[in-house]
Scaffold this motif. Structure first.
Motif, mmCIF file in Angstrom:
data_model
loop_
_atom_site.group_PDB
_atom_site.id
_atom_site.type_symbol
_atom_site.label_atom_id
_atom_site.label_comp_id
_atom_site.label_asym_id
_atom_site.label_seq_id
_atom_site.Cartn_x
_atom_site.Cartn_y
_atom_site.Cartn_z
ATOM 1 N N ILE A 144 0.641 -1.227 0.218
ATOM 2 C CA ILE A 144 -0.155 0.067 -0.322
ATOM 3 C C ILE A 144 0.745 1.292 -0.329
ATOM 4 C CG2 ILE A 144 -0.384 0.229 2.441
ATOM 5 C CD1 ILE A 144 -3.234 0.995 0.109
ATOM 6 N N THR A 145 2.379 1.108 0.994
ATOM 7 C CA THR A 145 2.724 2.415 0.253
ATOM 8 C C THR A 145 3.777 2.866 -0.290
ATOM 9 O OG1 THR A 145 4.722 0.331 0.474
ATOM 10 C CG2 THR A 145 4.324 1.514 2.988
ATOM 11 N N LEU A 146 2.887 2.640 -1.630
ATOM 12 C CA LEU A 146 2.505 2.892 -3.688
ATOM 13 C C LEU A 146 2.541 3.934 -3.231
ATOM 14 C CD1 LEU A 146 3.486 -0.649 -5.340
ATOM 15 C CD2 LEU A 146 6.020 1.025 -4.287
ATOM 16 N N PHE A 147 1.546 3.945 -2.963
ATOM 17 C CA PHE A 147 0.486 4.926 -3.678
ATOM 18 C C PHE A 147 1.210 6.717 -2.989
ATOM 19 C CE2 PHE A 147 -2.555 1.831 -3.209
ATOM 20 C CZ PHE A 147 -3.513 2.702 -4.704
ATOM 21 N N SER A 148 2.942 6.347 -2.219
ATOM 22 C CA SER A 148 3.188 7.676 -1.579
ATOM 23 C C SER A 148 3.796 7.904 -2.751
ATOM 24 C CB SER A 148 3.951 7.571 -0.506
ATOM 25 O OG SER A 148 4.755 6.022 -0.906
ATOM 26 N N ILE A 149 4.497 7.170 -3.893
ATOM 27 C CA ILE A 149 5.245 7.984 -5.385
ATOM 28 C C ILE A 149 3.931 8.400 -5.356
ATOM 29 C CG2 ILE A 149 5.615 7.615 -7.383
ATOM 30 C CD1 ILE A 149 6.424 4.292 -5.963
ATOM 31 N N VAL A 150 2.580 8.731 -5.779
ATOM 32 C CA VAL A 150 1.568 8.893 -6.340
ATOM 33 C C VAL A 150 1.790 10.769 -5.923
ATOM 34 C CG1 VAL A 150 -1.046 9.525 -6.998
ATOM 35 C CG2 VAL A 150 0.360 7.298 -7.196
ATOM 36 N N MET A 151 1.375 10.652 -4.942
ATOM 37 C CA MET A 151 1.153 11.624 -3.621
ATOM 38 C C MET A 151 2.819 12.605 -3.885
ATOM 39 S SD MET A 151 1.036 11.100 0.239
ATOM 40 C CE MET A 151 0.987 11.996 1.485
ATOM 41 N N GLY A 152 3.690 11.927 -3.666
ATOM 42 C CA GLY A 152 5.541 12.756 -4.117
ATOM 43 C C GLY A 152 4.990 13.966 -5.997
ATOM 44 N N LEU A 153 5.011 12.902 -6.588
ATOM 45 C CA LEU A 153 4.741 13.259 -8.280
ATOM 46 C C LEU A 153 4.163 14.448 -7.931
ATOM 47 C CD1 LEU A 153 4.588 9.940 -9.797
ATOM 48 C CD2 LEU A 153 6.702 11.681 -9.640
ATOM 49 N N ALA A 172 1.423 11.266 -12.861
ATOM 50 C CA ALA A 172 1.150 10.798 -11.410
ATOM 51 C C ALA A 172 -0.748 10.966 -11.840
ATOM 52 C CB ALA A 172 1.024 12.330 -11.001
ATOM 53 N N SER A 173 -1.491 11.445 -12.470
ATOM 54 C CA SER A 173 -2.996 10.559 -12.557
ATOM 55 C C SER A 173 -2.541 9.923 -13.140
ATOM 56 C CB SER A 173 -3.864 11.410 -13.107
ATOM 57 O OG SER A 173 -3.597 12.545 -12.525
ATOM 58 N N ALA A 174 -1.861 8.576 -14.516
ATOM 59 C CA ALA A 174 -2.258 7.890 -14.725
ATOM 60 C C ALA A 174 -1.571 6.555 -12.943
ATOM 61 C CB ALA A 174 -1.125 7.286 -16.266
ATOM 62 N N LEU A 175 -1.134 6.955 -13.152
ATOM 63 C CA LEU A 175 0.031 6.501 -11.933
ATOM 64 C C LEU A 175 -0.804 5.874 -11.012
ATOM 65 C CD1 LEU A 175 2.625 4.021 -11.286
ATOM 66 C CD2 LEU A 175 3.165 6.374 -9.662
ATOM 67 N N PHE A 176 -1.325 7.329 -10.657
ATOM 68 C CA PHE A 176 -2.882 6.178 -9.636
ATOM 69 C C PHE A 176 -3.476 5.453 -10.196
ATOM 70 C CE2 PHE A 176 -6.559 7.948 -7.956
ATOM 71 C CZ PHE A 176 -6.698 7.911 -6.358
ATOM 72 N N ILE A 177 -4.157 5.520 -10.887
ATOM 73 C CA ILE A 177 -5.206 4.656 -12.243
ATOM 74 C C ILE A 177 -4.732 3.585 -11.658
ATOM 75 C CG2 ILE A 177 -6.226 3.903 -13.744
ATOM 76 C CD1 ILE A 177 -6.599 6.921 -14.358
ATOM 77 N N ILE A 178 -3.315 3.660 -12.278
ATOM 78 C CA ILE A 178 -2.166 1.535 -12.788
ATOM 79 C C ILE A 178 -2.555 1.125 -11.203
ATOM 80 C CG2 ILE A 178 -0.288 0.831 -13.013
ATOM 81 C CD1 ILE A 178 -0.247 2.386 -15.606
ATOM 82 N N LEU A 179 -2.141 1.983 -9.935
ATOM 83 C CA LEU A 179 -2.026 1.494 -9.088
ATOM 84 C C LEU A 179 -3.443 0.766 -8.026
ATOM 85 C CD1 LEU A 179 0.399 3.563 -7.122
ATOM 86 C CD2 LEU A 179 0.806 0.937 -7.747
#
Length: 335
Positions: free
Chosen positions: A30-39, A67-74
């Motif tokens: 679940i910590t991968l969502f912090s990547i989107v926060m940073g971006l 960031a939006s695309a990564l959020f959707i993927i995650l």
């Protein structure tokens, strides 16, 4: 021996690869969502800091799209994990650290709603979904804290601020969309319980053993509540007052304190938790931009640009190291 026996038929995936993919989804943190926060934090910082530069605005848009695309993927990948590996999700929901990262999903929705303000229907949809999910997750996380039978003081670390930070993010776009009382509600909850948690976290950091090495980057999360609190509060009151100054200068001092330990942070190996450097620094950058506008202090404008530059370097490094770790198969693995 015929070569056809040794080859895999076109359009098929080896059994070992399928097993590897299934294991990867099971261990998707679940910590991968912090990547989107940073971006997205970086995208907003560039957008606000260099408003008159078309190049900066284009760069900001590109970062926001990624960031939006990564959020959707995650979101899709973690949804699949919930469907196929529910027991692993339950384990994360009972984990003393990972539990606190579930609200990063709602925080990302709220931040994306800020970034996409120019598209009203998208902004209000993201804000509404993020606000409601944030409320549910805040109640769930706090209930877990209150009704626990396995948490100890050693489990406490700055990531425990994340559920509270989400509440403080709500007013940023909430006021823009006209939801005044809802914004004040979330701000009140976030601010009061941040102060409560600040006391507990500082007690743990000062009087108990040091954080494990992989949690060292979470020290930077200390920056996020006062920084975001400043941005939200000035939006709520429509200006700058002494309470706002208190929040901003508290965040600025914490940055000085963390900066004085830069060598210590530099020596920490890369972990996914290293993304904890990014969003808090983005929050302070955005707060500094806001403070510069409201106070008309030219020195703060230069500080904001310096912080955004530093943020850009750090996020670039984090992206490089994350891609490198993914190629080496070091992301979705058992803890």
């Amino acid at each position: 021996m015929s070569s056809s026996v040794l080859t895999v038929p076109s359009g098929t995936v080896p059994h070992e690869d399928l097993s590897s993919i299934k294991r990867g989804v099971a261990y998707l943190p679940i910590t991968l969502f912090s990547i989107v926060m940073g971006l997205i934090g970086l995208g907003i910082a560039w957008k606000e800091c260099f408003q008159t530069s078309s190049v900066a605005q284009t760069l900001s848009l590109a970062i926001g799209i990624v960031a939006s695309a990564l959020f959707i993927i995650l979101l899709g990948a973690y949804g699949w994990k919930i469907f196929r590996h529910a027991s692993d999700v339950r384990a994360e929901l009972h984990h003393p650290v990972r539990l606190n990262f579930f609200p990063t999903i709602s925080v990302n929705m709220l931040l994306l709603s800020v970034f996409w303000q120019s598209i009203p229907i998208l902004a209000i949809t993201l804000w509404t979904a993020g606000m409601l999910l944030q409320l549910v997750l805040t109640i769930y996380v706090m209930s877990s804290w209150l009704n626990h039978n396995h948490f100890t003081i050693e489990h406490v670390n700055p990531s425990w601020f994340i559920p509270m930070v989400g509440n403080i993010v709500v007013p940023i776009n909430g006021m823009y969309l006209g939801y005044v009382e809802i914004s004040w509600f979330f701000f009140s909850v976030g601010l009061i319980f941040w102060l409560v948690l600040l006391t507990i976290v500082m007690y743990r950091l000062l009087f108990h053993e040091q954080l494990p090495l992989h949690l060292t980057p979470t020290y930077f999360i200390l920056l996020a509540p006062p920084s975001i609190g400043f941005v939200s509060y000035t939006g709520l009151i429509g200006g700058l007052d002494n309470a706002a100054r208190l929040l901003y200068y508290c965040a600025l001092f914490l940055m000085m304190l963390l900066g004085s330990n830069a060598i210590r942070f530099w020596r920490v190996p890369f972990f996914i938790s290293s993304w904890a450097f990014s969003f808090p620094l983005a929050a302070l950058s955005i707060a500094t931009i806001k403070m510069a506008e409201l106070s008309q202090q030219s020195c703060l404008i230069w500080l904001a640009r310096l912080l955004v530059t530093l943020l850009s370097v750090i996020v670039s490094w984090l992206v490089f190291r994350t891609v490198q770790a993914a190629r080496q198969g070091k992301i979705c693995i058992p803890e």
